[in-house]
Write a protein that holds these residues in place. Structure first.
Motif, PDB file in Angstrom:
ATOM      1  N   ASP A  41      38.942  -8.286  14.321  1.00 25.65           N
ATOM      2  CA  ASP A  41      38.780  -9.613  14.915  1.00 25.65           C
ATOM      3  C   ASP A  41      39.122  -9.650  16.400  1.00 25.65           C
ATOM      4  N   ASP A  43      38.756  -9.492  20.376  1.00 25.42           N
ATOM      5  CA  ASP A  43      37.637  -9.924  21.205  1.00 25.42           C
ATOM      6  C   ASP A  43      37.986  -9.738  22.677  1.00 25.42           C
ATOM      7  N   ASP A  46      41.409 -10.666  24.707  1.00 24.72           N
ATOM      8  CA  ASP A  46      42.624 -10.519  23.904  1.00 24.72           C
ATOM      9  C   ASP A  46      43.525  -9.447  24.504  1.00 24.72           C
TER      10      ASP A  46
END
Length: 92
Positions: A41, A43, A46
């Motif tokens: 998760d 991206d 981040d």
């Protein structure tokens, strides 16, 4: 001692015929590749902790800045450039 260093994901691409997600991660001005296989998760934008080329966890920007400050204090940022963007701002 082995450390996981915080860095900011600048870009993500699929490699090896789309089998592996790899990120370009900035560590105080030095950009390295890191596998995102443990963080599906993750991206762009981040902050992640990277250990031996693998992003092992996501951290928030504040935690990344605290870690960079600590590494600066113990003299472990010698190979990194432009770390000021990661360090907490002070009111001097």
């Amino acid at each position: 001692m082995c450390l996981a260093i915080p860095g900011k994901i600048k870009s993500i691409e699929s490699q090896y015929d789309g089998m592996v997600r790899m990120a370009k991660v900035s560590f105080g001005g030095i950009t390295k590749e890191a596998s995102l296989e443990m963080l599906p998760d993750a991206d762009v934008g981040d902050y992640v902790l990277v250990h031996v080329g693998v992003a092992i966890s996501k951290v928030d920007e504040e935690e990344a800045q605290k870690t960079f400050k600590y590494l600066e204090e113990i003299g472990e940022l010698g190979d990194l450039e432009d770390v000021d963007e990661y360090l907490p701002k002070t009111d001097n």
